[in-house]
Design an enzyme around this catalytic site. Structure first.
Site, PDB file in Angstrom:
ATOM      1  N   SER A 109     -10.044  -1.299   7.000  1.00 64.57           N
ATOM      2  CA  SER A 109      -8.861  -0.622   5.568  1.00 64.57           C
ATOM      3  C   SER A 109      -8.550  -2.336   4.914  1.00 64.57           C
ATOM      4  O   SER A 109      -8.111  -1.884   4.187  1.00 64.57           O
ATOM      5  CB  SER A 109      -8.385   0.650   6.298  1.00 64.57           C
ATOM      6  OG  SER A 109      -8.541   1.548   6.070  1.00 64.57           O
ATOM      7  N   SER A 138      -9.363   1.795   3.774  1.00 60.08           N
ATOM      8  CA  SER A 138      -8.714   2.504   2.440  1.00 60.08           C
ATOM      9  C   SER A 138      -8.234   1.593   1.784  1.00 60.08           C
ATOM     10  O   SER A 138      -7.305   2.441   0.283  1.00 60.08           O
ATOM     11  CB  SER A 138      -8.404   3.323   3.308  1.00 60.08           C
ATOM     12  OG  SER A 138      -7.079   2.885   4.338  1.00 60.08           O
ATOM     13  N   LYS A 149       0.814  -1.228   0.101  1.00 55.68           N
ATOM     14  CA  LYS A 149       0.259   0.868   0.200  1.00 55.68           C
ATOM     15  C   LYS A 149       0.229   1.016  -0.192  1.00 55.68           C
ATOM     16  O   LYS A 149       1.917   0.866   0.512  1.00 55.68           O
ATOM     17  CB  LYS A 149      -1.142  -0.268   1.613  1.00 55.68           C
ATOM     18  CG  LYS A 149      -1.999   0.609   1.238  1.00 55.68           C
ATOM     19  CD  LYS A 149      -2.714   0.942   2.800  1.00 55.68           C
ATOM     20  CE  LYS A 149      -3.642   1.692   2.799  1.00 55.68           C
ATOM     21  NZ  LYS A 149      -4.833   1.577   4.015  1.00 55.68           N
TER      22      LYS A 149
END
Length: 520
Positions: A213, A189, A115
């Site tokens: 997330s 997210s 990420k």
């Protein structure tokens, strides 16, 4: 809900098996045999076995992933940065070690993605924000260092909701799209990490989780995601959302793959203020422990407001697990309403990190996230109120294990809805008075995922079926502190008894990418 016995679940297990078979026979299903298709269809464990057997090289795996990224990432926006040259150079070094008989471990030569809020030395780390558009960190985050030391190839940096502040729809680089339906949200997210795994663009990925997330992208994209015990995996070197609730963990295709990655990621970091010391565990071995003695619970309210399709699929999964264990009953867990992410954000914990950037570059934030930070800046929280909030959180975390008295693990829907339509989310965000949706409150329904960030206990999502529209649904399994092995074992047993994890999204090189709205 009354307590449920093994006898009462016996019919439900047959229903689960029938439902699985019906899905496998439907035109919507697309399963693949890695032995007959390209290398990207392998699981991490399968790719690792081939590396160790000498039947494939890291360069071959890396090139296969890069070729697939070139085809599908323009449709998915799963990656912000693809590290092609660095990945191939890293793979060549690992191939030389493989040829010399020096394998670093199970992740040797395996391409993985991070990420893009996780620092990578010499490669830009943007947190999907214009604020960090050109930011290149000098050091790796500890989780990056651990993956590299274990022989993993870092193939790229994945998309996310800007600074992890929402449900995946707001990114400086455009929203990531769901491989099962390109006009739908991936969950946030860690949106790009979920999409990349679902579309076979890499063999493992890292996400972060403050209010769901990791698990929401796992559920919406039909893959596995685990948020470990708070502090088990270090978060230093990761752009924070709310340090009191932030976690880092793997998103993978299978439970075994997640256990393999967790073996590398877990461990104490004395420079990380959240890190906790815990005896080293082998999560792959722990995943193989018997589950027949486990007592399972469904928290009161876990199915309140759930979409009927989601509820039925999750109930069917629970019915099956009840036949494999000592059974399931309704249980009670403490409320987390007073220590949710929204409380910490309003008390300034999110703004504490952004203050230095926001004062100089507020115009570079996505509009919906700028409005959130403006609201947080305007609250002027009192230190006394924040301290009391921290006291409540610490008390909750010290006592949550006490709730697990006559049950071992709890089960519930990961999300109470399927993946929302991206345009609906974008339209809402374009309204000048709205604030962004958090990962735990995606459009169309609520969720319980954020509670487990407050508890600080392990929480995993595993695929448990598909809606009639072909959108994935996730089952969430949670346990007390440091019960990762039990959580993984139950999830693995479910995975082995079903075929949901073998399903592949219908995306092809010819799939048309629907446009997304940009203004009202």
């Amino acid at each position: 809900m009354k307590s449920l016995t093994r006898r009462e679940f016996s019919w439900g297990a047959a229903t689960a098996l029938f439902a699985t078979q019906a899905f496998l026979n439907s035109p919507r299903a697309h399963a693949s045999d890695p032995a007959e298709t390209d290398l990207t269809k392998l699981t991490l464990a399968e790719a690792s076995a081939r590396i160790h057997a000498g039947t494939v090289t890291s360069t071959q795996l890396t090139k296969a992933c890069l070729d697939r990224i070139a085809i599908y990432d323009p449709k998915l926006d799963a990656f912000i940065t693809v590290m092609r040259d660095k990945a191939l150079a890293q793979a060549a070094i690992l191939d030389a070690e493989q040829k010399a008989g020096k394998l670093r471990g199970p992740l040797h030569g395996i391409p993985v993605a991070l990420k893009d809020n996780i620092d990578t030395a010499g490669t830009r780390t943007t947190a999907a924000s214009g604020v960090f558009q050109d930011r290149v960190p000098a050091e790796d985050a500890p989780v990056t260092t651990r993956l590299k030391a274990a022989g993993a190839v870092i193939i790229g940096k994945t998309n996310l909701h800007e600074f992890a502040m929402g449900a995946g729809e707001a990114s400086f680089f455009g929203a990531a799209r769901n491989p099962w339906a390109l006009d739908h949200n991936t969950g946030g997210s860690s949106s790009g990490s979920g999409a990349a795994m679902s579309a076979d663009l890499c063999y493992g990925s890292l996400g972060t989780d403050t209010a769901g997330s990791i698990r929401n992208p796992g559920a919406f994209c039909g893959v596995v995601g685990i948020k470990p015990t708070y502090g088990l995996v270090p978060i230093r070197g990761i752009a924070p959302l709310c340090v009191s609730l932030d976690h880092c963990g793997p998103i993978t295709r299978t439970v075994e793959d997640a256990a393999m990655m967790l073996n590398v990621l877990a461990g104490y970091d004395h420079l990380d203020i959240t890190s906790v010391e815990h005896a080293k565990e082998d999560y792959v071995a722990g995943m193989k422990q018997p589950i027949k003695g486990l007592r399972l619970g469904i928290p009161i309210g876990a199915f309140d407001g759930v979409d009927p399709q989601v509820g039925q699929l999750v109930h069917t999964a629970i019915e099956l697990l009840a036949t494999l264990t000592r059974g399931v009953k309704e249980v009670s867990l403490p409320s987390t309403n007073d220590v949710a992410y929204q409380n910490f954000a309003s008390m300034g914990e999110t703004f504490a990190y952004h203050e230095q950037f926001f004062k100089l570059q507020s115009n570079r934030y996505q509009p919906v996230d700028r409005r959130r930070l403006e609201a947080e800046e305007a609250t002027h929280p009192r230190a006394e109120d924040y301290i009391r909030l921290r006291w409540e959180l610490e008390t909750l975390r010290r006592t949550i294990d006490d709730a697990f008295t006559d049950f071992d693990l709890v089960l519930m829907p990961t999300q109470k809805v399927t993946a929302p339509v991206l345009d609906d989310m974008l339209r809402r965000n374009l309204q000048p008075t709205t604030t962004p949706l958090t990962s735990s409150s995606t459009a169309g329904g609520g969720s319980s995922v954020g509670a487990y960030n407050a508890y600080g206990i392990p929480s995993l999502t595993v695929p448990c079926g598909f809606s009639k529209e072909g959108l994935p649904v996730g089952l969430m399994i949670c346990g007390p502190h440091f019960s990762e092995s039990k959580v993984l074992a139950l999830a693995h047993a479910y995975e082995q008894a079903t075929a949901w994890h073998t399903m592949k999204p219908p995306i092809t090189p010819d799939t048309v990418v629907p446009p997304l709205i940009t203004h009202l």
